[in-house]
Design a protein around this motif. Structure first.
Motif, PDB file in Angstrom:
ATOM      1  N   LEU A 181       8.439  66.765 -17.340  1.00 12.60           N
ATOM      2  CA  LEU A 181       9.780  66.191 -17.341  1.00 12.60           C
ATOM      3  C   LEU A 181      10.180  65.732 -15.957  1.00 12.60           C
ATOM      4  CD1 LEU A 181      12.310  68.362 -19.261  1.00 12.60           C
ATOM      5  CD2 LEU A 181      12.248  65.899 -18.998  1.00 12.60           C
ATOM      6  N   PHE A 231       8.311  62.638 -14.695  1.00 14.37           N
ATOM      7  CA  PHE A 231       8.702  61.239 -14.969  1.00 14.37           C
ATOM      8  C   PHE A 231      10.147  60.963 -14.625  1.00 14.37           C
ATOM      9  CE2 PHE A 231       9.166  62.722 -19.452  1.00 14.37           C
ATOM     10  CZ  PHE A 231      10.464  62.358 -19.655  1.00 14.37           C
ATOM     11  N   ALA A 238      15.766  63.336 -26.387  1.00 14.01           N
ATOM     12  CA  ALA A 238      14.683  64.281 -26.620  1.00 14.01           C
ATOM     13  C   ALA A 238      15.053  65.341 -27.654  1.00 14.01           C
ATOM     14  CB  ALA A 238      14.291  64.938 -25.308  1.00 14.01           C
ATOM     15  N   PHE A 257      18.340  71.232 -23.186  1.00  6.97           N
ATOM     16  CA  PHE A 257      18.702  69.848 -23.502  1.00  6.97           C
ATOM     17  C   PHE A 257      19.953  69.780 -24.365  1.00  6.97           C
ATOM     18  CE2 PHE A 257      14.618  68.934 -21.894  1.00  6.97           C
ATOM     19  CZ  PHE A 257      14.641  67.613 -21.529  1.00  6.97           C
ATOM     20  N   PHE A 260      23.141  67.757 -23.098  1.00  7.11           N
ATOM     21  CA  PHE A 260      23.389  66.433 -23.678  1.00  7.11           C
ATOM     22  C   PHE A 260      24.201  66.442 -24.958  1.00  7.11           C
ATOM     23  CE2 PHE A 260      19.476  65.826 -21.166  1.00  7.11           C
ATOM     24  CZ  PHE A 260      20.019  64.964 -20.247  1.00  7.11           C
ATOM     25  N   VAL A 306      15.453  58.590 -21.946  1.00  2.00           N
ATOM     26  CA  VAL A 306      14.518  59.495 -22.596  1.00  2.00           C
ATOM     27  C   VAL A 306      15.152  60.864 -22.818  1.00  2.00           C
ATOM     28  CG1 VAL A 306      12.331  60.680 -22.344  1.00  2.00           C
ATOM     29  CG2 VAL A 306      12.529  58.288 -21.688  1.00  2.00           C
ATOM     30  N   LEU A 307      15.752  61.411 -21.787  1.00  2.00           N
ATOM     31  CA  LEU A 307      16.220  62.791 -21.868  1.00  2.00           C
ATOM     32  C   LEU A 307      17.247  63.035 -22.979  1.00  2.00           C
ATOM     33  CD1 LEU A 307      16.306  63.806 -18.109  1.00  2.00           C
ATOM     34  CD2 LEU A 307      14.459  63.904 -19.760  1.00  2.00           C
ATOM     35  N   PRO A 308      18.306  62.217 -23.066  1.00  2.00           N
ATOM     36  CA  PRO A 308      19.299  62.515 -24.103  1.00  2.00           C
ATOM     37  C   PRO A 308      18.726  62.394 -25.513  1.00  2.00           C
ATOM     38  CG  PRO A 308      20.194  61.003 -22.508  1.00  2.00           C
ATOM     39  CD  PRO A 308      18.741  61.119 -22.222  1.00  2.00           C
TER      40      PRO A 308
END
Lengths: 280, 295, 417
Positions: C15, C18, A150, B22, B26, A146-148
């Motif tokens: 965040l 989860f 987002a 983020f 990433f 999920v995180l990458p």
């Protein structure tokens, strides 16, 4: 008068004809998938006379649900899609709001950073991200997928354009005078107005997460965590145990959620793109 | 008042903060890391000796890499031209005011995007199979024998890949063009009709120019995505016959993961990035030129 | 301002929630099990029955299979070894790709666990799994070639095969009735290098010398390519992409009379064309006319190894030893993925002495001839280069001699060997 009417009917028929021909072309692979999923396992490699199977057998569907963890894969995919769509919408709309509404010093720098990084292949970032994920113990979790995903550069670009074109500055100024804070502007004024844009972005993010293969392959390990594309791939991973029939059945079922979402959201999807229509 | 001004100044950074966090984790630092390692030797995942441009020099001396560049460019250009023309046509017809059932058409055209790429490859393999395929069964009903092995042909294989992508993509991008079309005011067409413009002239003078922003957007997005062509040729041909379907992304995959040369792989991907950016810029600026020329 | 912060905080919280949530579920999962130590095993084979059999006997460990294609395993493992984290306890890969992992130095040295059984393997396999004098993996199987053939067709046309030339002569007769003697991998795809390698092996030939130098002016390679080229150019063999649905369809339709292939493909013939039971038989690989002795070539075979990232490498090595180096484990390997034992004592087991009714009672293990060692180096490059040159040869752009030279020169230039 009669002439134009007949002409109109003719062109109407012509357009329908073209669209129907293309629709048939579009549906052939689905049809072939469906047909091959209902043939008995022993018939799979034999030639079909005509376009309909001689013997019908739902064994592939039975073994899909009883011998594989298809429901678990489906569940994982849906959870991952919901989470990454939700998170992506939040982050992209916030960033889009910042780019679309404010003037600030580093605006151009940040924006070009976003656009420039779109073109760099994902593969190249895998090792560092994998290491990081592993260091913080996130390998084999939903978060690692999920995180990458987002941050979608396309999403930010879209939301910026959308907010610029559909959110009147005067409205924001008026709201400010009424004493609404900056966060309130975003939550109470901007978000409701850009809802259609969120629909577009939502479908895009969902599709992205639903069909990605390589990233989950690297991040996931346990058989129970697999997503649909990875799970289906195990059906033809073993050359001595190829299960094409089951694969066809599983693939057919896995297209259904996306088609349903599109049918439900198609008006919003198309209107959403309209209002946000990107200005070169 | 003072507080108010301050919050306006800080707010954009706060709104950007989650994105920046983020992005930094990433995208940005992995990108910097991989850019660096393209100039260094990699030893167990750690940067060791500096090797300068040698990775870049090596790959440009590899005829296979040059071949992969040409194949990829060929695919990107041919696929995008066909797909975009088709998508615009479908959108124009679908948007026509005189027909019904638009929603059904739209849903059908959109559906291929729901099929994941590896599955598309397997299904098309089953369609083209000479003995048990769809084409064989279809033609067999008319007594015609089908014997063309499209994935075994040095010219045919890439066209089969293009066909698969067109099948999957044109309906999806049709939705984008439909969105662009619905924003064109109906009155424009009405006045054109009064001036006696036929359907084709209307398309050229009204539809196309007003569709341009969306067109540019689709071109950029689709160019970047199609540069990363991988799954279908990887599953069906592994780049063959004779490297005729070898793409840059496959070359990158082979270099990084099969030959396990991550540093060279990073170099490949930066060449790819440059090509992608160049291709988008060229196609966009050509679009802009042609539109300003017409005005 | 406060509200901006609230939104931010909320997003961060959700965040973390989860992120933590899924972490929790992962630990919950491992806590819910039987308290056994889990060992992760990456393989592409459906070897569940063998793994279950082993797990039944264990009180402390449990082998957990993770299935993916071998290309995916190679990519995933390459990343895990480079990143220094995320590798499984145990993995299986093909013998041709294994040297890259072995030479990374990241395999667990299982010499102390397995030294007592190493006499059970032929020297070539011992060499394959040895790195710096340590045992860095074990081979569960080998895949020597045999020739599957349609006894009914052979009988009808009075065909008897002893040498490769006999194949060509018989093919001329079969061609008239639209039957192909052999399937030929055209285009080569990723299998071509393998298939040529197998035929090379059946001549005792090689691409590389034992110490990893390219063999130049390789006469064996030329002869093999000449044979393949004749089969394709004259239409004696059927050009097919191996292992596709179309490929199996041709077997099922009875278009193919024989197949020189590794023993493991017996299982595929059985599953994919069950109605041909009793029509197939098996014979040893034919002899090349210029050679006095017929040999079996190698298609590949696999290796199972333990990585140095395993937390329980000894327990992992025990499993590998059981599967690859005990009669019982080898019989399970035979039952689950039709493995041909690499561990020679296994042949004494009755399981390996039975005939197979599908092949009219023939015992495939009796048809395996002697083999000579076959050497794999830089296989990822080799595979691509040979594939390309073969395609050019089949397309008529290179003669077999030119193709052989091009293969040797390109491999030498690209790998520096």
């Amino acid at each position: 008068m009669l002439g134009t009417k007949r002409k109109r009917t003719l062109s109407k028929l012509g357009i329908h004809l073209i669209l129907i021909v293309y629709a048939i072309f579009t549906l052939i692979p689905f049809y072939w998938m469906a047909v091959n999923s209902i043939r008995p396992a022993g018939d799979f490699y034999s030639r079909m006379e005509g376009l309909f199977p001689d013997n019908i057998d739902f064994g592939n569907y039975i073994s899909l649900f009883s011998n594989t963890s298809f429901l678990a894969w489906l569940w994982n995919s849906i959870i991952i899609c919901i989470l990454s769509t939700f998170l992506g919408l939040l982050i992209c709309s916030m960033a889009g709001f910042a780019f679309g509404v404010y003037r600030f010093r580093l605006k151009n720098f940040f924006f070009w950073l976003v656009l420039g990084s779109v073109a760099i292949p994902e593969i190249v970032t895998i090792i560092p991200v994998f290491r990081l994920m592993s260091d913080i113990g996130m390998i084999d979790t939903y978060s690692s997928l999920v995180l990458p995903y987002a941050v979608s550069m396309f999403g930010i670009f879209l939301m910026k354009q959308y907010i610029e074109s559909s959110l009147p500055m005067e409205l924001l100024e008026a709201a400010r005078i009424d004493g609404i804070g900056e966060a309130g502007l975003f939550v109470r004024i901007a978000l409701p107005l850009v809802k259609p844009g969120l629909g577009v972005l939502g479908i895009y993010l969902w599709l992205n997460a639903w069909s990605s293969y390589f990233w989950p392959l690297i991040m996931l390990k346990s058989q129970t965590m697999l997503t649909v594309p990875l799970g289906l791939a195990t059906l033809y991973a073993d050359p001595w145990n190829l299960q094409y029939g089951v694969l066809m059945a599983g693939s057919l079922i896995s297209t259904i959620p996306i088609i349903i979402i599109f049918i439900c959201a198609q008006d919003q999807f198309i209107n959403g793109l309209t209002a946000g229509s990107v200005k070169g | 008042m003072k507080v108010h001004i301050d919050s306006r100044r800080i707010a954009p950074y706060l709104f950007l903060l989650p994105f920046l966090i983020f992005f930094a984790i990433f995208r940005l630092w992995p990108i910097i890391w991989s850019f660096l390692i393209s100039f260094f030797q990699l030893d167990d995942g750690d940067i060791s000796g500096f090797i300068g441009m040698s990775n870049y020099i090596t790959i440009f001396h590899d005829p296979t890499f040059i071949k992969a560049i040409w194949n990829t460019l060929y695919f990107v250009v041919v696929y995008n031209v066909i797909m975009i023309i088709l998508a615009i046509m479908l959108a124009v017809f679908c948007n026509s005011s005189i027909i019904g059932g638009k929603k059904a058409y739209r849903a059908v055209f959109f559906s291929p995007i729901a099929m994941s790429l590896p599955v598309v490859a397997v299904v098309f393999d089953l369609i083209f199979a000479r003995n048990i395929g769809f084409i064989t069964s279809l033609l067999g009903m008319f007594g015609i024998e089908y014997n063309y092995r499209i994935f075994a042909s040095m010219t045919g294989a890439m066209w089969a890949v293009i066909l698969m992508r067109v099948w999957r993509g044109s309906g999806y991008y049709c939705a984008y063009f439909l969105a662009g079309l619905t924003s064109i005011p109906e009155e424009l067409y009405e006045s054109a009709m009064i001036d006696g413009a036929n359907a084709f002239q209307q398309f050229r003078k009204i539809t196309l120019p007003l569709l341009k922003p969306m067109l540019i957007f689709v071109i950029i997005m689709s160019t970047i995505l199609s540069f990363q062509l991988f799954d279908e040729p990887w599953i069906l041909t592994q780049g063959g016959p004779a490297n005729s379907t070898l793409t840059l992304q496959m070359y990158l995959y082979q270099t990084s993961f099969l030959k396990q040369d991550f540093s060279k792989g990073a170099a490949v991907s930066y060449v790819m990035t440059l090509l992608m950016l160049a291709a988008s810029i060229v196609s966009v600026s050509r679009q802009k030129e042609s539109s300003s020329g017409r005005k | 301002m406060k509200k901006v912060l609230t939104v931010l905080l909320c997003s961060m919280l959700s965040l973390a929630l989860f992120a933590g949530g899924s972490g929790e579920s992962a630990t919950a999962e491992s806590a819910a099990d039987n308290g056994k130590t889990k060992l992760e095993f990456w393989t592409w084979l459906s070897s569940d029955a063998a793994i279950d059999a082993y797990n039944q006997m264990q009180d402390d460990v449990e082998i957990v299979k993770v299935q993916m294609s071998h290309a995916d395993i190679n990519a995933k493992l390459a990343i895990a070894l480079q990143a220094g984290t995320g590798a499984p306890d145990i993995y299986q890969t093909t013998q041709r790709y294994y040297p890259q992992f072995r030479d990374s130095g990241h395999m667990y040295d299982m010499t102390s666990v397995v030294s007592d059984i190493m006499d059970g393997y032929p020297d070539s396999l011992k060499d394959l799994v040895t790195y710096n004098g340590q045992i860095a993996g074990l081979t569960p199987d080998v895949s020597p070639s045999v020739m599957f053939y349609r006894a009914d067709i052979f009988e009808e046309y009075g065909i008897e095969i002893e040498t490769f030339n006999d194949l060509i002569e018989a093919a001329k007769i079969l061609k008239e009735d639209g039957i192909y003697m052999l399937p030929i991998f055209n285009p080569a795809g990723s299998w071509g290098a393998n298939a040529v390698g197998m035929l090379l092996g059946s001549r005792g030939g090689n691409y590389f010398t034992a110490d990893g130098k390219v063999i130049h002016d390789n006469k064996d390679l030329e002869i093999v390519l000449e044979f393949l080229n004749t089969m394709v150019a004259e239409g004696y063999g059927e050009s097919l992409t191996f292992f596709t649905p179309e490929f199996w369809g041709e077997f099922k339709a009875g278009k193919i009379a024989a197949w020189i292939m590794n023993t493991a493909e017996a299982a595929n013939l059985k599953t994919n064309a069950p109605e041909l039971s009793g029509k197939w038989k098996i014979m040893p690989t034919p002899r090349w006319d210029d050679k006095e002795q017929a040999l079996s070539g190698y298609w590949g075979g696999t290796v199972i190894a333990v990585t140095d990232q395993s937390e329980n490498p000894e327990a992992a090595a025990d499993f590998v030893k059981w599967l690859c180096g005990s009669v019982e484990g080898q019989v399970w390997a035979g039952k689950t993925w039709s493995a041909v034992p690499a561990y020679e004592p296994a042949y004494s087991d009755p399981f390996y002495q039975e005939g197979d009714p599908y092949f009219s009672g023939d015992n495939i293990y009796d048809m395996i001839l002697d083999t000579t060692p076959f050497h794999y180096f830089d296989w990822a490059s080799v595979e691509m280069i040979i594939g390309e040159k073969l395609d050019l040869m089949f397309a008529g752009q290179l003669t077999p001699q030119e193709a052989a030279r091009a293969i040797e020169d390109t491999i030498a230039a690209e790998t520096g060997r």
